[in-house]
Design a protein around this motif. Sequence first.
Motif, PDB file in Angstrom:
ATOM      1  N   UNK A  73       0.831  -1.208   0.000  1.00 29.67           N
ATOM      2  CA  UNK A  73       0.000   0.000   0.000  1.00 29.67           C
ATOM      3  C   UNK A  73       0.860   1.251   0.000  1.00 29.67           C
ATOM      4  N   UNK A  74       1.935   1.240   0.790  1.00 31.50           N
ATOM      5  CA  UNK A  74       2.820   2.397   0.811  1.00 31.50           C
ATOM      6  C   UNK A  74       3.485   2.647  -0.531  1.00 31.50           C
ATOM      7  N   UNK A  75       3.861   1.574  -1.203  1.00 29.78           N
ATOM      8  CA  UNK A  75       4.491   1.729  -2.513  1.00 29.78           C
ATOM      9  C   UNK A  75       3.515   2.310  -3.532  1.00 29.78           C
ATOM     10  N   UNK A  76       2.271   1.866  -3.490  1.00 25.87           N
ATOM     11  CA  UNK A  76       1.256   2.403  -4.402  1.00 25.87           C
ATOM     12  C   UNK A  76       1.012   3.879  -4.129  1.00 25.87           C
ATOM     13  N   UNK A  77       0.890   4.252  -2.862  1.00 22.84           N
ATOM     14  CA  UNK A  77       0.651   5.654  -2.515  1.00 22.84           C
ATOM     15  C   UNK A  77       1.833   6.535  -2.918  1.00 22.84           C
ATOM     16  N   UNK A  78       3.065   6.040  -2.685  1.00 20.00           N
ATOM     17  CA  UNK A  78       4.240   6.824  -3.080  1.00 20.00           C
ATOM     18  C   UNK A  78       4.322   6.962  -4.594  1.00 20.00           C
ATOM     19  N   UNK A  79       3.970   5.912  -5.314  1.00 17.12           N
ATOM     20  CA  UNK A  79       4.005   5.980  -6.782  1.00 17.12           C
ATOM     21  C   UNK A  79       2.991   7.000  -7.298  1.00 17.12           C
ATOM     22  N   UNK A  80       1.817   7.004  -6.714  1.00 15.05           N
ATOM     23  CA  UNK A  80       0.810   7.989  -7.126  1.00 15.05           C
ATOM     24  C   UNK A  80       1.263   9.404  -6.807  1.00 15.05           C
ATOM     25  N   UNK A 101       7.116  -3.517 -11.123  1.00 11.08           N
ATOM     26  CA  UNK A 101       8.204  -2.805 -10.448  1.00 11.08           C
ATOM     27  C   UNK A 101       7.799  -2.398  -9.034  1.00 11.08           C
ATOM     28  N   UNK A 102       6.572  -1.918  -8.879  1.00 15.14           N
ATOM     29  CA  UNK A 102       6.110  -1.511  -7.551  1.00 15.14           C
ATOM     30  C   UNK A 102       6.041  -2.712  -6.601  1.00 15.14           C
ATOM     31  N   UNK A 103       5.470  -3.820  -7.071  1.00 11.64           N
ATOM     32  CA  UNK A 103       5.324  -4.992  -6.208  1.00 11.64           C
ATOM     33  C   UNK A 103       6.683  -5.573  -5.822  1.00 11.64           C
ATOM     34  N   UNK A 104       7.572  -5.692  -6.801  1.00 10.87           N
ATOM     35  CA  UNK A 104       8.889  -6.256  -6.496  1.00 10.87           C
ATOM     36  C   UNK A 104       9.668  -5.349  -5.548  1.00 10.87           C
TER      37      UNK A 104
END
Length: 311
Positions: free
Chosen positions: A109-116, A197-200
């Motif tokens: 979740x943190x990676x998704x929020x940072x990517x957005x 890339x986000x998941x890995x």
Amino acid sequence: MMVPAALLLLGVLTALGAPRLLARTEWPDREPVVALWVWQCVVGAVLLCFALSMLLSASAAWQAVRGRLFAPAPHGVVEAYGLGAGGPWAAGTAVVLAAGALWTGKMLAGEVLRARSRRRQRRADLLVKAPLLPGEDPAGSRLVVLEAPRAGAWWLSGPAPRLVVTTAALRRLKGDQLNAVLAHEQGHAVARHDWLLHCSGALADGFPQVPVFEAFRSEVHRLVEMAADDAASRRYGRLTIALALVELNEDRGVFGPCGHPHHHVPQRVRRLLSAPARLPAVRRLRLTAAAALVPAVPLLVAFVPGLSALS
């Protein structure tokens, strides 16, 4: 309690052994798309092992969980798993694995929020550097030319995806090289490589001591670029995309003797120029099918006792 322990052991062995096994193979550079599928199946199998072990351990430790999980199953199925003899280890194992699951969810979740957040910031910066002209539709053009002294081209994902190309890149790219770069970036967008890339990255950052997650991140960064290169080369040729890579990265010191963050670029150029033959279609199909069976192994381990009891 043997099944949760077997699943836990299987997950650990897969996490330790799969990166070493895949590192010895030579075919991933020839078939990056198949290699990405294999890595996803391996990582999925590891996560599935831990998830199933967590559920069965929790069932062995607490009657409430066991009652909900095995509610529709006959009594003989519960006995086949031997969950009543879990002992003190069952609760501890379940708690540790549940904490790992929560930490995984937090990192994803943190990676998704940072990517957005990064994407919104990049789009806002782009509007400052390349503002829309009067009457220009923000969702119209897919190509944005940015005044910059250094050659560069990148895909900006979002509701209105754009290919951003600097003026220095336009001066360097000749003929179909710009179209090849566009096709490369579109290959990333169509295959949704950003999600991989986000998941890995989230798994590797969340569990830095787990070899399979770090290897997954490293290989994904390399393989997605090769897959996008192949997508572009099928339309414009390998030489065209190789020359475009050289023109975009020549002044970055990528091709020097020292280490560089983009050290994979020379490898990609050599691969495009050497044109390694693809694997036969039958072997590609076998690899794809074999990889799909990897996540089925923990499912088989988890369900065999219950199915045996039913038969």
